[in-house]
Design a protein around this motif. Structure first.
Motif, short mmCIF file in Angstrom:
data_model
loop_
_atom_site.label_atom_id
_atom_site.label_comp_id
_atom_site.label_asym_id
_atom_site.label_seq_id
_atom_site.Cartn_x
_atom_site.Cartn_y
_atom_site.Cartn_z
N ASN A 125 0.86 -1.18 0.00
CA ASN A 125 0.00 0.00 0.00
C ASN A 125 0.90 1.24 0.00
N GLU A 126 0.86 1.99 -1.07
CA GLU A 126 1.75 3.14 -1.22
C GLU A 126 1.60 4.14 -0.08
N GLN A 127 0.37 4.39 0.34
CA GLN A 127 0.14 5.35 1.43
C GLN A 127 0.74 4.86 2.74
N THR A 128 0.61 3.56 3.00
CA THR A 128 1.18 3.01 4.23
C THR A 128 2.69 3.15 4.25
N ASP A 130 4.71 5.12 2.46
CA ASP A 130 5.17 6.50 2.46
C ASP A 130 4.94 7.16 3.82
N PHE A 131 3.83 6.83 4.47
CA PHE A 131 3.58 7.38 5.81
C PHE A 131 4.65 6.91 6.79
N ASP A 136 6.86 11.44 0.92
CA ASP A 136 6.00 11.05 -0.20
C ASP A 136 6.86 10.64 -1.40
N TYR A 139 7.64 4.98 -1.90
CA TYR A 139 7.17 3.69 -2.43
C TYR A 139 7.46 3.59 -3.93
#
Length: 328
Positions: A125-128, A130-131, A136, A139
């Motif tokens: 999951n890109e958001q996971t 990067d967080f 940002d 990933y």
């Protein structure tokens, strides 16, 4: 000087060299990016002198890990350091967040003689991802890095930290690694670096996003990892290590002793200033710029450190993530 044939005084099995002490990432598990850049750190020439000295006490093929509290590839001249270690007969290894690996870097790594690379990937999951890494686009950069590494036939594996934020995405990551024919190694989230937290950190509201909150769910996920490994999935952790990770998440303050902490004679750990400290809880044994490596490694002070390490009963995340050995 003491007997080098003593059980406390064998050649190191692994050398861990902290070649960086700051970072451009802002990982949620490490806050060393808040620290100023160090002064009086070892130069590249200092490290090359160290490799020459290491040949006198460590056999050819000894793994040398280029690491630190930051991204090793960010160090100027790092490829030259890897090349020098490889030419002197050591097995050069490195962890990386993958952000700096483009075509030129991958080509340079291939030419350097690097033996192994561990690339951090915490989720598909890109958001996971990067967080957790605090920047940002991380990933996307890592995914591109895999292509470059394959192009130049560089041996690499994945490194994934089990945390609250990604606990529900771990199994999908393993199944993806099978499709991509990439091996994967897991470690447990531990006390965030650079915050001066105590052993009760995981109970604090501020860190609930890191520490898995549903113990039953975490146990279920790790049990599934054990089953997948048994069925041939490319999980590098030993089954016994996964059992230890499961027990750790159930009670992080329990002493996990396996046989003993082998950091004393197992690990030659040098910080960015050249200080030898096999265990941060005990202190600094000496500095490679102030005495020869042979004298330092086989000194009476070093033996005293190892004796303390072997007797230690402190619950320690290094025993969970770094120094696991199967029971004899």
């Amino acid at each position: 000087m003491i007997n080098q044939n003593s059980a406390f005084n064998q050649p190191p099995k692994i050398c861990s060299l902290q070649i960086v002490d700051n970072c451009f990432m802002k990982c949620k598990m490490c806050y060393n990016w808040e620290k100023p850049k160090p002064v009086n750190a070892l130069s590249n020439e200092d490290w090359k002198i160290f490799f020459t000295s290491l040949k006198s006490i460590a056999p050819a093929g000894t793994p040398v890990f280029f690491t630190g509290t930051g991204e090793p590839l960010a160090r100027e001249g790092v490829l030259d350091l890897i090349r020098d270690a490889a030419l002197k007969g050591f097995s050069a290894q490195m962890p990386t967040n993958g952000f700096l690996i483009d075509d030129d870097m991958a080509r340079g790594l291939a030419d350097s003689g690097l033996d192994g690379l561990g690339v951090s990937l915490d989720s598909l999951n890109e958001q996971t991802h990067d967080f957790l890494r605090g920047v940002d686009g991380t990933y996307a950069r890592v995914m591109k890095a895999f292509g470059y590494l394959r192009k130049y036939k560089i041996d690499f594996s994945l490194m994934t930290t089990i945390m609250e934020r990604n606990i529900n995405e771990i199994i999908d990551l393993v199944k993806w690694s099978v499709q991509e024919k990439i091996q994967i190694r897991f470690q447990a989230v531990s006390r965030p670096f650079g915050k001066g937290l105590d052993d009760q950190w995981y109970k604090m509201d501020e860190w609930k996003f890191l520490w898995p909150q549903d113990t039953a769910k975490t146990t279920e996920v790790i049990n599934e990892l054990i089953k997948l490994k048994a069925s041939g999935y490319p999980i590098l952790n030993a089954a016994g290590h996964l059992e230890i990770l499961k027990a750790y998440f159930e009670n992080p303050l329990k002493p996990y002793r396996m046989r003993r902490c082998n950091a004393g004679d197992f690990l030659m750990n040098l910080d960015i200033f050249g200080n030898l400290h096999p265990c941060a809880a005990i202190g600094i044994c000496g500095n490679i710029k102030e005495m020869s490596l042979n004298e330092l490694w086989f000194s009476e002070k070093a033996q005293g450190f190892r004796e303390k390490i072997y007797a230690c009963q402190i619950p320690c995340h290094h025993l969970i993530n770094c120094f696991f050995e199967e029971e004899a």
